[in-house]
Design an enzyme around this catalytic site. Structure first.
Site, PDB file in Angstrom:
ATOM      1  N   LYS A 326       0.817  -1.219   0.000  1.00 36.30           N
ATOM      2  CA  LYS A 326       0.000   0.000   0.000  1.00 36.30           C
ATOM      3  C   LYS A 326       0.846   1.262   0.000  1.00 36.30           C
ATOM      4  O   LYS A 326       2.047   1.240   0.290  1.00 36.30           O
ATOM      5  CB  LYS A 326      -0.971  -0.028   1.186  1.00 36.30           C
ATOM      6  CG  LYS A 326      -2.079  -1.053   0.991  1.00 36.30           C
ATOM      7  CD  LYS A 326      -3.158  -0.977   2.049  1.00 36.30           C
ATOM      8  CE  LYS A 326      -4.303  -1.942   1.726  1.00 36.30           C
ATOM      9  NZ  LYS A 326      -5.368  -1.939   2.755  1.00 36.30           N
ATOM     10  N   ARG A 360      -3.519 -10.257   5.114  1.00 36.30           N
ATOM     11  CA  ARG A 360      -4.050 -10.262   3.746  1.00 36.30           C
ATOM     12  C   ARG A 360      -2.943  -9.766   2.821  1.00 36.30           C
ATOM     13  O   ARG A 360      -2.508  -8.608   2.938  1.00 36.30           O
ATOM     14  CB  ARG A 360      -5.291  -9.364   3.662  1.00 36.30           C
ATOM     15  CG  ARG A 360      -5.993  -9.385   2.303  1.00 36.30           C
ATOM     16  CD  ARG A 360      -7.239  -8.514   2.336  1.00 36.30           C
ATOM     17  NE  ARG A 360      -7.973  -8.573   1.076  1.00 36.30           N
ATOM     18  CZ  ARG A 360      -7.728  -7.780   0.027  1.00 36.30           C
ATOM     19  NH1 ARG A 360      -6.753  -6.878   0.097  1.00 36.30           N
ATOM     20  NH2 ARG A 360      -8.446  -7.904  -1.076  1.00 36.30           N
TER      21      ARG A 360
END
Length: 385
Positions: A326, A360
């Site tokens: 991210k 995740r």
């Protein structure tokens, strides 16, 4: 004589047992080995003065602002520093005290009840779309199945499949289009009975898509809206599915437009309390919490959440963290998504240390390996001392 400084991360109970300490002493001494740092906000100044004295009486301490002793302000923020043993004694003392200290005593007991997870699961990410922020996670039909099989071989215990990007500024997708994207993958999973090898999660908040996935063997609903829709709750209850409640401020299209919180830890905690209550009232039995890294958070918010995950463990639910590749990594070390694996591993190992039960990820093999190395490192330290 030899003197060795040991890591605070060792299994202290195991070491005490190896020393030959009696069983009663093991628990008492282990409770003295862990230190808790607890931030208490807006505490009645009278309560702060009582808590300060009670903390000192059991060997702990309370940091308070100047002027607290003379009640300069009606409320104060303070920091309690105590071992587990001291916290246990203090929680009993405060049950008989005024000014809200009885409520604080219960919260201290909740903190003492927290146990770190013994096992971490890896959830692999499959995106059946063209606009997810990391191109390496985008797959369609047969390519998706091949990647699923690879993730299973690499050690994933969960595969998360979604047909819509939730990246900042992503476009809205009609439910019919979302279902059309994931349906061929779901059908092949069922045909090949891949759900016998791994658990499958549907990354969606649309009841029609979720229903189709659950009818075809999926066991987890990963809802970025945090079960906002009652119908999603009811589907989870009907199929006895695990519900992942994620926190997001705003919507993907606007969530990174100057996100603000009074306190990100307290605000996200309150959100979880509300959504857990709602979900359980509608029959949802199995709940996982996701603090929503990157979903309406600044870099500071994201780092605070990862560093203080243990705060959410008093809710007694497993914690999922998804920081994989991210943009928060880019803000620390400028890099494109395809160059953020090292930063991802650093964030996720820290998340495990702080209580994460599920990661995740886009890179299953690397995460499974990192977890094994971390576990072996801990065990080696413990066994060879």
């Amino acid at each position: 004589m030899q003197v060795e400084k040991l890591s605070n991360s060792i299994d202290i109970k195991k070491h005490l047992q190896n020393l030959g300490v009696d069983s009663g002493g093991v628990n008492i001494l282990a409770s003295k080995a862990k230190t808790h740092i607890i931030h208490i906000k807006a505490l009645h100044v009278g309560a702060a003065n009582i808590l300060k004295q009670d903390a000192l009486s059991v060997g702990a301490d309370l940091a308070v602002p100047r002027g607290t002793v003379v009640a300069k302000t009606p409320e104060v923020d303070c920091i309690l520093i105590a071992t587990s043993r001291e916290l246990e004694k203090l929680s009993r003392k405060e049950l008989a005290q005024p000014f809200g200290l009885k409520d604080l005593a219960q919260k201290l007991k909740d903190i003492l009840s927290v146990e770190m997870p013994l096992h971490v699961e890896v959830m692999g990410v499959i995106n059946a779309n063209d606009d997810s922020f990391f191109s390496g996670s985008r797959f369609k039909d047969s390519d998706a199945i091949a990647m699923i099989e690879k993730m299973i071989d690499d050690g994933a215990s969960i595969i998360d499949i979604g047909g819509v990007s939730s990246a900042p500024n992503s476009l809205h997708v009609e439910v019919e289009d979302e279902l059309a994207r994931v349906k061929p993958i779901i059908e092949t999973i069922k045909k090949e009975k891949l759900y016998e090898k791994v658990k499958f999660s549907i990354d969606s908040f649309e009841p029609e898509v979720i229903s189709y996935a659950l009818e075809n063997g999926f066991k987890i609903v990963n809802d970025i809206t945090g079960l906002e829709n009652d119908d999603v709750c009811k589907l989870c209850a009907e199929f006895d599915a695990t519900a992942v409640i994620m926190h997001m401020q705003g919507r993907p299209q606007t969530m990174q437009d100057n996100p603000q919180y009074d306190s990100v830890l307290s605000d996200v905690y309150s959100f979880f309390q509300e959504r857990i209550k709602k979900a359980e009232s509608l029959g949802v039995k199995d709940i996982v919490l996701d603090v929503g890294i990157g979903f309406g958070k600044t870099l500071g918010h994201n780092l605070t959440l990862i560093k203080n995950l243990e705060h959410f463990m008093t809710l007694q639910k497993p914690l999922l963290v998804g920081a994989s590749r991210k943009s928060m990594i880019d803000k620390i070390s400028p890099s494109s998504p395809d160059k953020r694996l090292a930063g991802t591993l650093a964030l996720h190992v820290e998340a495990i240390r702080n209580g994460a039960s599920i990661l995740r990820v886009h890179d299953v093999y690397e995460h499974v390996q990192a977890i094994k190395i971390q576990e072996t490192l801990d065990n080696t330290i413990q066994e060879n001392i």
